[in-house]
Design an enzyme around this catalytic site. Structure first.
Site, PDB file in Angstrom:
ATOM      1  N   THR A 133      36.883  46.290   4.510  1.00 35.16           N
ATOM      2  CA  THR A 133      38.314  47.103   4.150  1.00 35.16           C
ATOM      3  C   THR A 133      38.570  48.056   4.955  1.00 35.16           C
ATOM      4  OG1 THR A 133      38.041  48.974   2.645  1.00 35.16           O
ATOM      5  CG2 THR A 133      35.722  48.510   3.599  1.00 35.16           C
ATOM      6  N   ASP A 134      39.900  48.978   4.895  1.00 35.46           N
ATOM      7  CA  ASP A 134      40.289  48.854   5.290  1.00 35.46           C
ATOM      8  C   ASP A 134      39.038  50.712   5.567  1.00 35.46           C
ATOM      9  OD1 ASP A 134      41.264  50.118   3.389  1.00 35.46           O
ATOM     10  OD2 ASP A 134      43.451  50.160   3.337  1.00 35.46           O
ATOM     11  N   GLU A 135      38.907  50.999   4.442  1.00 38.02           N
ATOM     12  CA  GLU A 135      38.377  52.447   4.077  1.00 38.02           C
ATOM     13  C   GLU A 135      37.590  52.747   5.246  1.00 38.02           C
ATOM     14  OE1 GLU A 135      36.501  53.253   0.280  1.00 38.02           O
ATOM     15  OE2 GLU A 135      38.205  52.360  -0.811  1.00 38.02           O
ATOM     16  N   TYR A 159      30.331  54.276   0.206  1.00 31.64           N
ATOM     17  CA  TYR A 159      31.100  53.104   0.323  1.00 31.64           C
ATOM     18  C   TYR A 159      31.884  52.467   1.558  1.00 31.64           C
ATOM     19  CZ  TYR A 159      34.698  49.149  -0.366  1.00 31.64           C
ATOM     20  OH  TYR A 159      35.101  48.086  -0.097  1.00 31.64           O
ATOM     21  N   SER A 162      28.688  52.154   4.158  1.00 31.30           N
ATOM     22  CA  SER A 162      28.134  51.201   4.010  1.00 31.30           C
ATOM     23  C   SER A 162      28.777  49.810   4.374  1.00 31.30           C
ATOM     24  CB  SER A 162      27.650  50.519   2.759  1.00 31.30           C
ATOM     25  OG  SER A 162      28.217  50.643   1.335  1.00 31.30           O
ATOM     26  N   LYS A 163      30.588  49.843   4.587  1.00 29.26           N
ATOM     27  CA  LYS A 163      31.176  48.430   4.883  1.00 29.26           C
ATOM     28  C   LYS A 163      31.071  48.788   5.788  1.00 29.26           C
ATOM     29  CE  LYS A 163      32.485  46.368   2.494  1.00 29.26           C
ATOM     30  NZ  LYS A 163      32.190  44.369   2.223  1.00 29.26           N
TER      31      LYS A 163
HETATM   32  P1  NAD Z   1      33.961  42.817  -7.325  1.00 32.62           P
HETATM   33  O1  NAD Z   1      32.630  44.518  -7.164  1.00 32.62           O
HETATM   34  O2  NAD Z   1      33.863  42.727  -8.045  1.00 32.62           O
HETATM   35  O3  NAD Z   1      32.615  41.739  -7.015  1.00 32.62           O
HETATM   36  C1  NAD Z   1      31.616  41.867  -5.824  1.00 32.62           C
HETATM   37  C2  NAD Z   1      30.714  40.480  -6.609  1.00 32.62           C
HETATM   38  O4  NAD Z   1      29.574  40.331  -5.023  1.00 32.62           O
HETATM   39  C3  NAD Z   1      30.317  40.794  -8.046  1.00 32.62           C
HETATM   40  O5  NAD Z   1      30.763  39.246  -8.162  1.00 32.62           O
HETATM   41  C4  NAD Z   1      29.082  41.027  -7.566  1.00 32.62           C
HETATM   42  O6  NAD Z   1      27.925  40.148  -8.592  1.00 32.62           O
HETATM   43  C5  NAD Z   1      28.509  40.701  -6.371  1.00 32.62           C
HETATM   44  N1  NAD Z   1      27.553  41.146  -5.483  1.00 32.62           N
HETATM   45  C6  NAD Z   1      27.262  42.399  -5.770  1.00 32.62           C
HETATM   46  N2  NAD Z   1      25.654  42.412  -5.236  1.00 32.62           N
HETATM   47  C7  NAD Z   1      25.463  41.775  -4.467  1.00 32.62           C
HETATM   48  C8  NAD Z   1      24.086  40.430  -3.633  1.00 32.62           C
HETATM   49  N3  NAD Z   1      23.246  41.273  -3.765  1.00 32.62           N
HETATM   50  N4  NAD Z   1      24.082  39.515  -3.727  1.00 32.62           N
HETATM   51  C9  NAD Z   1      25.370  38.670  -4.251  1.00 32.62           C
HETATM   52  N5  NAD Z   1      26.453  39.464  -4.672  1.00 32.62           N
HETATM   53  C10 NAD Z   1      26.180  40.055  -5.357  1.00 32.62           C
HETATM   54  O7  NAD Z   1      34.645  42.939  -6.094  1.00 32.62           O
HETATM   55  P2  NAD Z   1      36.298  42.896  -5.144  1.00 32.62           P
HETATM   56  O8  NAD Z   1      36.513  43.997  -5.444  1.00 32.62           O
HETATM   57  O9  NAD Z   1      36.362  41.481  -5.057  1.00 32.62           O
HETATM   58  O10 NAD Z   1      35.622  42.895  -3.704  1.00 32.62           O
HETATM   59  C11 NAD Z   1      34.847  42.019  -2.817  1.00 32.62           C
HETATM   60  C12 NAD Z   1      35.183  42.380  -1.497  1.00 32.62           C
HETATM   61  O11 NAD Z   1      35.723  42.067  -0.685  1.00 32.62           O
HETATM   62  C13 NAD Z   1      33.676  43.228  -0.990  1.00 32.62           C
HETATM   63  O12 NAD Z   1      32.735  43.135   0.416  1.00 32.62           O
HETATM   64  C14 NAD Z   1      34.379  44.512  -0.634  1.00 32.62           C
HETATM   65  O13 NAD Z   1      34.560  45.565   0.372  1.00 32.62           O
HETATM   66  C15 NAD Z   1      36.117  43.971   0.033  1.00 32.62           C
HETATM   67  N6  NAD Z   1      36.781  44.684  -0.156  1.00 32.62           N
HETATM   68  C16 NAD Z   1      37.519  45.079  -1.474  1.00 32.62           C
HETATM   69  C17 NAD Z   1      38.589  45.624  -2.084  1.00 32.62           C
HETATM   70  C18 NAD Z   1      39.305  45.917  -3.075  1.00 32.62           C
HETATM   71  O14 NAD Z   1      40.802  46.542  -3.502  1.00 32.62           O
HETATM   72  N7  NAD Z   1      39.306  45.718  -4.691  1.00 32.62           N
HETATM   73  C19 NAD Z   1      39.394  45.772  -0.271  1.00 32.62           C
HETATM   74  C20 NAD Z   1      38.876  45.568   0.617  1.00 32.62           C
HETATM   75  C21 NAD Z   1      37.909  44.522   0.817  1.00 32.62           C
HETATM   76  O1  DAU Z   2      40.885  50.594   0.144  1.00 31.73           O
HETATM   77  C1  DAU Z   2      40.447  49.813   0.205  1.00 31.73           C
HETATM   78  C2  DAU Z   2      39.604  50.016  -1.197  1.00 31.73           C
HETATM   79  O2  DAU Z   2      40.666  49.823  -1.702  1.00 31.73           O
HETATM   80  C3  DAU Z   2      37.816  48.427  -1.685  1.00 31.73           C
HETATM   81  O3  DAU Z   2      37.493  48.665  -0.240  1.00 31.73           O
HETATM   82  C4  DAU Z   2      37.114  49.284  -2.298  1.00 31.73           C
HETATM   83  O4  DAU Z   2      36.220  47.754  -2.692  1.00 31.73           O
HETATM   84  C5  DAU Z   2      38.155  49.170  -4.109  1.00 31.73           C
HETATM   85  O5  DAU Z   2      37.327  50.150  -4.682  1.00 31.73           O
HETATM   86  C6  DAU Z   2      39.576  50.470  -3.771  1.00 31.73           C
HETATM   87  O6  DAU Z   2      39.178  51.270  -3.018  1.00 31.73           O
HETATM   88  P1  DAU Z   2      39.392  53.192  -3.803  1.00 31.73           P
HETATM   89  O7  DAU Z   2      39.014  54.017  -4.706  1.00 31.73           O
HETATM   90  O8  DAU Z   2      40.911  52.894  -3.211  1.00 31.73           O
HETATM   91  O9  DAU Z   2      39.759  51.756  -5.176  1.00 31.73           O
HETATM   92  P2  DAU Z   2      40.776  53.346  -7.190  1.00 31.73           P
HETATM   93  O10 DAU Z   2      40.635  51.609  -7.552  1.00 31.73           O
HETATM   94  O11 DAU Z   2      38.904  53.514  -6.869  1.00 31.73           O
HETATM   95  O12 DAU Z   2      41.422  54.370  -6.630  1.00 31.73           O
HETATM   96  C7  DAU Z   2      42.523  54.004  -6.265  1.00 31.73           C
HETATM   97  C8  DAU Z   2      43.261  55.565  -5.676  1.00 31.73           C
HETATM   98  O13 DAU Z   2      43.412  56.066  -7.666  1.00 31.73           O
HETATM   99  C9  DAU Z   2      42.023  56.254  -5.377  1.00 31.73           C
HETATM  100  O14 DAU Z   2      43.666  57.033  -4.411  1.00 31.73           O
HETATM  101  C10 DAU Z   2      41.489  57.730  -6.262  1.00 31.73           C
HETATM  102  C11 DAU Z   2      42.249  57.514  -7.487  1.00 31.73           C
HETATM  103  N1  DAU Z   2      41.881  57.509  -8.600  1.00 31.73           N
HETATM  104  C12 DAU Z   2      40.721  56.193  -9.123  1.00 31.73           C
HETATM  105  C13 DAU Z   2      40.279  55.939 -10.021  1.00 31.73           C
HETATM  106  C14 DAU Z   2      39.268  54.856 -10.846  1.00 31.73           C
HETATM  107  C15 DAU Z   2      42.148  57.742 -10.310  1.00 31.73           C
HETATM  108  O15 DAU Z   2      43.088  58.765  -9.451  1.00 31.73           O
HETATM  109  N2  DAU Z   2      41.954  58.405 -11.052  1.00 31.73           N
HETATM  110  C16 DAU Z   2      40.620  56.595 -10.763  1.00 31.73           C
HETATM  111  O16 DAU Z   2      40.497  57.439 -12.383  1.00 31.73           O
END
Ligand code: NAD
Ligand code: DAU
Length: 360
Positions: A133-135, A159, A162-163
């Site tokens: 992630t970019d975080e 989060y 840990s990433k």
């Molecule tokens: P998600 O939470 O939707 O899915 C995560 C999946 O991992 C789930 O299916 C869960 O069951 C599985 N999982 C969790 N713990 C596990 C374990 N111990 N063993 C096997 N499977 C396990 O997440 P996502 O949004 O699809 O993100 C996927 C990946 O991409 C993550 O690594 C996240 O950090 C990264 N990422 C997400 C975003 C975003 O915006 N969602 C952006 C950048 C990077």
């Molecule tokens: O940047 C990549 C990341 O984007 C991924 O690594 C994470 O897995 C993914 O969850 C996401 O993280 P964010 O924290 O940015 O996503 P979230 O949708 O939780 O929140 C987006 C923005 O909106 C953030 O600034 C917090 C805000 N927010 C979120 C929720 C859930 C609100 O204002 N209200 C809300 O109820």
């Protein structure tokens, strides 16, 4: 190719798996622990395909992973399994340390054992793709500043810390043990099948139910949004063509303030429905400003020029087109999200790797 996808039942992983089955000839083994975020219904479009396998397993279980690798003989491992929600990491970091750090460590060790036993011709093909992630970079203040592959790590939340730890482990396994790795760091994804705890699906579903739309603080934080299908295309490009040892940043060139994202969703719904939930004339009247997220990162923005220039990847969706598609998907797929909201999605029985393998 034989591709193992960890976290393949999640939001992004399931898009990767659907693309592999629907748009390529590759075989896929999904390895997923089916946490609350794992949903087999998201894999239903491809789960009966003969090139698809599923194993209900945790990446923390090294022995099981080793056995799966011996049986499936992956040529690529795409590691998406993780705990992914920042708010949950703040209220309970334990699972994040376990899944994201220990899980990545155990998976790396299983992969190293497997890789070392491969013949050199197979070793030359093999790669471990870590999806991050970019975080990990922390946040940006200046509007003309962007995250590049050289930006120092400065994670803010449990989060992102840990990433970041998992990224460091992956790079250390390359440098120390010559494990062939590629790493990607991506910005905020949105699109179909996203668990409705994340901002965009939460707002869509709350609005449809006439519930408050919570905005943290003043909603002035900025995220760089990328449609999930564009991310999955980028991931497959990096997994198949990325240079070993390299990192690629992936982003959508779509910087938006949270308040603007929520207002845009409200506008789309206002146009779509002449009848609104009781007592309102616009969905934006449901917006509620609530307490800010502790440690809330202010701005993310990705410089994606490396992947554009070296691997010829560009996002296809604009934020406007992607957001409309996303709203329409949630409107058309009430059965998927109702099962998530009522919890029944978690009771679907997984088909095990062995059973599925026996069939083909
Ligand atoms: P998600 O939470 O939707 O899915 C995560 C999946 O991992 C789930 O299916 C869960 O069951 C599985 N999982 C969790 N713990 C596990 C374990 N111990 N063993 C096997 N499977 C396990 O997440 P996502 O949004 O699809 O993100 C996927 C990946 O991409 C993550 O690594 C996240 O950090 C990264 N990422 C997400 C975003 C975003 O915006 N969602 C952006 C950048 C990077
Ligand atoms: O940047 C990549 C990341 O984007 C991924 O690594 C994470 O897995 C993914 O969850 C996401 O993280 P964010 O924290 O940015 O996503 P979230 O949708 O939780 O929140 C987006 C923005 O909106 C953030 O600034 C917090 C805000 N927010 C979120 C929720 C859930 C609100 O204002 N209200 C809300 O109820």
């Amino acid at each position: 190719m034989r591709i193992a996808v960890t976290g393949g039942a999640g939001f992004i992983g399931s898009e990767v798996v659907r693309q592999i089955i629907e748009q390529t000839e590759h075989q896929v083994l999904v390895i997923d622990a089916l946490s609350y975020a794992g949903n087999l219904q998201s894999l239903k479009p491809v789960s009966s395909h003969p090139r698809y396998r599923f194993s209900h397993s945790s990446v923390c279980d090294r022995q099981v992973i080793s056995q799966l690798f011996t049986e499936f003989q992956p040529q690529i491992v795409m590691h998406l399994a993780a705990e992914s929600h920042v708010d949950r990491s703040i209220s309970g970091p334990d699972n994040f340390i376990e899944a994201n750090i220990i899980g990545t460590f155990q998976l790396l060790e299983a992969t190293r054992d497997y890789y070392q036993q491969l013949p050199s011709t197979e070793q030359a093909l093999f790669r471990f793709h870590h999806i991050s992630t970019d975080e990990v970079f922390g946040d940006l203040a200046e509007t003309n500043d962007f995250f590049t592959e050289q930006t120092p790590y400065a994670p803010s939340s449990p989060y992102s810390a840990s990433k970041a730890a998992s990224d460091h482990l992956v790079r250390a396994w390359h440098r120390t043990y010559q494990l062939p790795i590629v790493v990607t760091n991506c910005s905020n994804n949105y699109g179909p099948y996203q668990f409705p705890e994340k901002l965009i699906p939460l707002v869509i579903l709350n609005a449809l139910q006439g519930k408050p739309l919570p905005i943290y603080g003043k909603g002035e934080q900025i995220r760089d949004w990328l449609y999930v299908a564009d991310h999955a295309r980028a991931l497959l490009r990096v997994a198949l063509e990325g240079e070993i040892g390299e990192t690629y940043n992936i982003g959508g060139h779509n910087e938006k303030r949270n308040i603007d994202v929520v207002n845009t969703i409200c506008q789309i719904l206002d146009e779509r429905f002449s009848e609104k939930p009781q007592g309102i004339t616009s969905y934006s009247q449901l917006i509620q400003f609530v307490a800010d997220r502790p440690g809330h990162d202010k701005r993310y923005a990705i410089d994606a020029s490396k992947i554009a220039q070296q691997l010829d990847w560009q996002p296809l969706e604009t934020f406007e087109s992607g957001l409309r598609k996303t709203v329409e998907w949630y409107l058309d797929n009430q059965r998927w999200w109702q099962a998530v909201l009522d919890g029944s999605y978690a009771t679907v029985e997984p088909i095990s790797y062995q059973q599925e393998g026996d069939k083909s």
